[in-house]
Design a protein around this motif. Structure first.
Motif, PDB file in Angstrom:
ATOM      1  N   SER A 284      -9.598  -8.286   1.854  1.00 59.11           N
ATOM      2  CA  SER A 284      -8.748  -8.606   0.697  1.00 59.11           C
ATOM      3  C   SER A 284      -7.276  -8.699   1.077  1.00 59.11           C
ATOM      4  O   SER A 284      -6.451  -9.126   0.279  1.00 59.11           O
ATOM      5  CB  SER A 284      -8.896  -7.534  -0.388  1.00 59.11           C
ATOM      6  N   CYS A 285      -6.960  -8.245   2.300  1.00 56.48           N
ATOM      7  CA  CYS A 285      -5.556  -8.250   2.745  1.00 56.48           C
ATOM      8  C   CYS A 285      -5.152  -9.631   3.213  1.00 56.48           C
ATOM      9  O   CYS A 285      -5.939 -10.374   3.780  1.00 56.48           O
ATOM     10  CB  CYS A 285      -5.372  -7.308   3.929  1.00 56.48           C
ATOM     11  N   VAL A 286      -3.879  -9.926   3.040  1.00 60.88           N
ATOM     12  CA  VAL A 286      -3.331 -11.199   3.487  1.00 60.88           C
ATOM     13  C   VAL A 286      -3.247 -11.208   5.021  1.00 60.88           C
ATOM     14  O   VAL A 286      -3.029 -10.165   5.642  1.00 60.88           O
ATOM     15  CB  VAL A 286      -1.937 -11.431   2.840  1.00 60.88           C
ATOM     16  N   LYS A 287      -3.449 -12.383   5.618  1.00 61.39           N
ATOM     17  CA  LYS A 287      -3.267 -12.496   7.074  1.00 61.39           C
ATOM     18  C   LYS A 287      -1.793 -12.292   7.415  1.00 61.39           C
ATOM     19  O   LYS A 287      -0.935 -12.353   6.538  1.00 61.39           O
ATOM     20  CB  LYS A 287      -3.752 -13.858   7.565  1.00 61.39           C
ATOM     21  N   GLY A 288      -1.521 -12.026   8.661  1.00 58.85           N
ATOM     22  CA  GLY A 288      -0.124 -11.923   9.103  1.00 58.85           C
ATOM     23  C   GLY A 288       0.437 -10.523   9.049  1.00 58.85           C
ATOM     24  O   GLY A 288       1.003 -10.046  10.020  1.00 58.85           O
ATOM     25  N   TRP A 289       0.248  -9.845   7.900  1.00 59.47           N
ATOM     26  CA  TRP A 289       0.846  -8.500   7.795  1.00 59.47           C
ATOM     27  C   TRP A 289       0.043  -7.515   6.922  1.00 59.47           C
ATOM     28  O   TRP A 289       0.447  -6.365   6.766  1.00 59.47           O
ATOM     29  CB  TRP A 289       2.269  -8.592   7.252  1.00 59.47           C
ATOM     30  N   GLY A 290      -1.048  -7.946   6.358  1.00 57.13           N
ATOM     31  CA  GLY A 290      -1.806  -7.069   5.457  1.00 57.13           C
ATOM     32  C   GLY A 290      -2.227  -5.765   6.143  1.00 57.13           C
ATOM     33  O   GLY A 290      -2.625  -5.768   7.309  1.00 57.13           O
ATOM     34  N   VAL A 291      -2.125  -4.660   5.405  1.00 55.79           N
ATOM     35  CA  VAL A 291      -2.525  -3.344   5.933  1.00 55.79           C
ATOM     36  C   VAL A 291      -3.598  -2.766   5.025  1.00 55.79           C
ATOM     37  O   VAL A 291      -3.425  -2.706   3.807  1.00 55.79           O
ATOM     38  CB  VAL A 291      -1.319  -2.363   5.976  1.00 55.79           C
ATOM     39  N   SER A 292      -4.725  -2.372   5.612  1.00 58.50           N
ATOM     40  CA  SER A 292      -5.802  -1.761   4.831  1.00 58.50           C
ATOM     41  C   SER A 292      -6.038  -0.340   5.303  1.00 58.50           C
ATOM     42  O   SER A 292      -6.179  -0.091   6.505  1.00 58.50           O
ATOM     43  CB  SER A 292      -7.078  -2.592   4.990  1.00 58.50           C
ATOM     44  N   VAL A 293      -6.084   0.592   4.372  1.00 52.98           N
ATOM     45  CA  VAL A 293      -6.229   2.013   4.722  1.00 52.98           C
ATOM     46  C   VAL A 293      -7.570   2.548   4.220  1.00 52.98           C
ATOM     47  O   VAL A 293      -7.906   2.403   3.036  1.00 52.98           O
ATOM     48  CB  VAL A 293      -5.073   2.851   4.120  1.00 52.98           C
ATOM     49  N   ILE A 294      -8.309   3.158   5.122  1.00 55.07           N
ATOM     50  CA  ILE A 294      -9.573   3.818   4.756  1.00 55.07           C
ATOM     51  C   ILE A 294      -9.263   5.263   4.375  1.00 55.07           C
ATOM     52  O   ILE A 294      -8.720   6.020   5.179  1.00 55.07           O
ATOM     53  CB  ILE A 294     -10.563   3.789   5.942  1.00 55.07           C
TER      54      ILE A 294
END
Ligand code: NAD
Ligand code: ZN
Length: 379
Positions: A284-294
């Motif tokens: 769901s994160c944008v390419k380039g800079w998206g950050v996803s946290v578990i």
């Protein structure tokens, strides 16, 4: 009559084996040894991690155990060598210790102290070997090094935070896990930026605290995602601007979010503990800079994703206790609550007593509560 130095006999909810209701038992709580603190638990809440250990964690031995790790209480007595605490202090037990001396405590990069019972070396955090509890002649483990579904417990002094004595213990107990975990995951781990777009998956106390953290960090759009439509209203209270139920869509949720946000969110946080949702949150994160946290806990299954997701510039990270150093983080968050800068009361949907703990567990299993606070001992 003082109980210092003596074994305390008291009530606790014991999990004798997995998948079975807890049983109220008379247990013995040993006096604190060197560098230990015995705490009278005033209030404890139920967190999904307790349910995970009881119902989902098939790898664990971990029984019999006293579950519970989100609590607040009063120091009853201290062992030799304890100078930082004295009887009467108001405290929150910690599953993320802070010894201030190990290489992890000395680094500003992490909160993963090496000295607590739950985190030391290769110890099994869910079932550390150290315990001061016994029942019917058997050693009973202290879940996550705490074990708060009990009138009394003992922890190492590195695993306890002193708090403002004016703070209501039956509220700030939530700062001992869920609130720090979600809020810190947004603020400390994701490092949400002002004006950004965020998605939070899973709207229990952890996810709602993440929503609150995103808002505090200045996010302009916060999309709350849950398969339980009843969570939508509560999410708005904490700052969500949108609510999406994946079950209302035939497309994958990552596609839905990507279309809503012109290519994906800047930050996503997984607060469910489901490896499929972890993958969706990343996608769901944008390419380039998206950050996803578990943030959700899962020690049974493996995560997977297409490498291109990361090659294209996304970052996948995890967060334990919201990245807060135990003692400092808890004291700071209690202060923020007392200064009316942090919501806590809004998470509490039910109040019960310790002997109703199985009802509280059932409520969470059915998705009918955010947090149930169990009143354990009168102050
Ligand atoms: P909870 O049970 O109250 O909330 C979980 C929410 O997830 C529920 O609202 C549920 O409807 C929702 N959900 C379930 N499946 C979903 C799906 N497929 N998509 C979207 N939403 C879905 O739990 P909680 O107490 O808020 O804990 C959440 C997670 O955080 C658990 O895995 C818990 O073990 C974990 N946790 C992690 C830490 C840490 O330090 N990393 C600390 C505490 C808790
Ligand atoms: Zn927890």
């Amino acid at each position: 009559m003082s109980t210092a130095g003596k074994v305390i006999r008291c009530k606790a909810a014991v999990a004798w084996e997995s998948n079975k209701p807890l049983v109220m038992e008379d247990i013995e709580v040993a006096p604190p040894q060197a560098n230990e603190v015995r705490i009278k638990i005033v209030a404890t809440a139920v967190c999904h991690s307790d349910l995970y250990q009881l119902f989902e964690n098939k790898h664990e031995v971990g029984f019999p155990t006293v579950l519970g790790h989100e609590a607040a209480g009063i120091v009853e007595s201290v062992g030799p060598g304890v100078t930082e605490y004295r009887p009467g202090d108001h405290v929150i037990p910690l599953f993320i210790s802070q010894c201030r001396e190990c290489r992890f405590c000395k680094s500003p990069k992490t909160n993963q102290c090496d000295k607590g019972w739950a985190n030391a070396g290769r110890h099994n955090a869910m079932a550390p070997l150290e315990s001061r509890l016994t029942c019917k002649g058997k050693k009973v483990l202290q879940f996550l090094g705490t074990g708060t579904f009990s009138e009394y417990t003992v922890v190492n002094q590195v695993a306890v935070a002193k708090i403002d004595p004016a703070a209501p213990l039956d509220k700030v107990c939530l700062i001992g896990c869920g609130i720090c975990t979600g809020y810190g995951a947004a603020v400390n781990t994701a490092k949400v930026k002002p004006g950004s777009t965020c998605a939070v998956f899973g709207l229990g106390a952890v996810g709602l605290a993440a929503v609150m953290g995103c808002q505090a960090a200045g996010a302009k759009r916060i999309i709350a995602v849950d398969i339980n439509p009843e969570k939508a209203e509560k999410a708005k209270v904490f700052g969500a601007t949108d609510f999406v139920n994946p079950k209302d869509h035939s497309k994958p949720i990552s596609q839905v979010l990507s279309e809503m946000t012109d290519g994906g969110v800047d930050f996503s946080l997984e607060c469910v503990g489901n490896v499929g949702v972890m993958r969706s949150a990343l996608e769901s994160c944008v390419k380039g800079w998206g950050v996803s946290v578990i943030v959700g806990v899962n020690i049974m299954e493996e995560i997977s994703a297409r490498p291109l997701m990361l090659i294209a510039g996304r970052t996948w990270k995890g967060s334990l206790f919201g990245g807060f150093k135990g003692k400092d983080g808890v004291a700071k968050m209690v202060e923020a609550y007392m200064d009316k800068k942090l919501k806590v009361d809004e998470f509490i949907t039910h109040n019960m007593t310790l002997d109703q703990v199985n009802d509280a567990i059932e409520l969470m299993k059915e998705g009918k509560c955010i947090r149930t606070v169990l009143n354990v001992s009168p102050k």
